[in-house]
Motif scaffolding. Structure first.
Motif, PDB file in Angstrom:
ATOM      1  N   PRO A  64     -47.655  36.016  52.851  1.00 39.15           N
ATOM      2  CA  PRO A  64     -47.298  37.234  52.118  1.00 39.15           C
ATOM      3  C   PRO A  64     -47.583  37.147  50.621  1.00 39.15           C
ATOM      4  O   PRO A  64     -47.409  36.115  49.987  1.00 39.15           O
ATOM      5  CB  PRO A  64     -45.801  37.388  52.379  1.00 39.15           C
ATOM      6  N   PHE A  65     -48.020  38.266  50.090  1.00 38.21           N
ATOM      7  CA  PHE A  65     -48.298  38.402  48.661  1.00 38.21           C
ATOM      8  C   PHE A  65     -47.057  38.086  47.836  1.00 38.21           C
ATOM      9  O   PHE A  65     -47.138  37.465  46.773  1.00 38.21           O
ATOM     10  CB  PHE A  65     -48.792  39.826  48.387  1.00 38.21           C
ATOM     11  N   SER A  66     -45.883  38.496  48.331  1.00 40.54           N
ATOM     12  CA  SER A  66     -44.644  38.256  47.589  1.00 40.54           C
ATOM     13  C   SER A  66     -44.402  36.760  47.388  1.00 40.54           C
ATOM     14  O   SER A  66     -43.873  36.348  46.354  1.00 40.54           O
ATOM     15  CB  SER A  66     -43.447  38.902  48.295  1.00 40.54           C
ATOM     16  N   ASP A  67     -44.799  35.926  48.343  1.00 39.43           N
ATOM     17  CA  ASP A  67     -44.627  34.483  48.209  1.00 39.43           C
ATOM     18  C   ASP A  67     -45.622  33.908  47.195  1.00 39.43           C
ATOM     19  O   ASP A  67     -45.289  32.984  46.453  1.00 39.43           O
ATOM     20  CB  ASP A  67     -44.792  33.791  49.561  1.00 39.43           C
ATOM     21  N   LEU A  68     -46.822  34.464  47.144  1.00 38.98           N
ATOM     22  CA  LEU A  68     -47.800  34.026  46.136  1.00 38.98           C
ATOM     23  C   LEU A  68     -47.266  34.302  44.739  1.00 38.98           C
ATOM     24  O   LEU A  68     -47.421  33.501  43.836  1.00 38.98           O
ATOM     25  CB  LEU A  68     -49.140  34.742  46.335  1.00 38.98           C
ATOM     26  N   ARG A  69     -46.620  35.445  44.585  1.00 41.53           N
ATOM     27  CA  ARG A  69     -46.062  35.838  43.291  1.00 41.53           C
ATOM     28  C   ARG A  69     -44.689  35.204  43.030  1.00 41.53           C
ATOM     29  O   ARG A  69     -44.178  35.274  41.929  1.00 41.53           O
ATOM     30  CB  ARG A  69     -45.907  37.357  43.252  1.00 41.53           C
ATOM     31  N   GLY A  70     -44.119  34.581  44.059  1.00 40.96           N
ATOM     32  CA  GLY A  70     -42.774  34.016  43.931  1.00 40.96           C
ATOM     33  C   GLY A  70     -42.768  32.503  43.961  1.00 40.96           C
ATOM     34  O   GLY A  70     -43.525  31.841  43.251  1.00 40.96           O
TER      35      GLY A  70
END
Length: 133
Positions: A64-70
């Motif tokens: 998930p993109f959110s994990d890349l940003r998190g």
């Protein structure tokens, strides 16, 4: 003419054009498919887990993109393992994958926007349910 209204219209047009440019795949899908088959690239679905239930491109890694940003709890090990491969990222429309490509390129990765799941489906790439993978 009302200058404020003109400014608002210009801004909306700018956002629409920017969206079209960002969402455009950075690699032709036939070239991407050849790199995947040769093993020099890896396909990554960066949509969020709830979106995967609608289907994913077969062989795509699901990150998930959110994990890349998190916190990168899923991305960290994946990136270490695949540092030498081209990363082909797709999402629902191509916008998030474009943003993710920018992030990864700044960190030295060979990342390319591979467009959207719809693009892969139209190109004939097998789409499957994530639970049947």
């Amino acid at each position: 003419m009302n200058w404020f209204l003109l400014l608002i219209v210009a801004f909306v047009v700018f956002l629409a054009v920017r969206q079209l440019i960002l969402a455009r795949p950075g690699i032709p899908l036939d070239e991407a498919q050849a790199a995947l088959k040769a093993g020099t690239a890896i396909l990554v679905d960066i949509r969020e887990p709830l979106e995967w239930h609608h289907g994913v491109a077969k062989t795509a890694s699901l990150l998930p993109f959110s994990d890349l940003r998190g916190d990168r709890t899923q991305w960290r090990a994946f990136l270490e393992k695949n540092r030498s491969r081209k990363l082909l990222l797709y999402c629902a429309s191509g916008t998030r994958s474009s943003l993710a490509v920018s992030t990864l390129k700044r960190e030295g990765f060979d990342a390319v926007n591979a467009g959207s799941l719809r693009d892969w489906d139209k190109a004939g790439w097998p789409i499957c349910s994530p639970k049947h993978r």
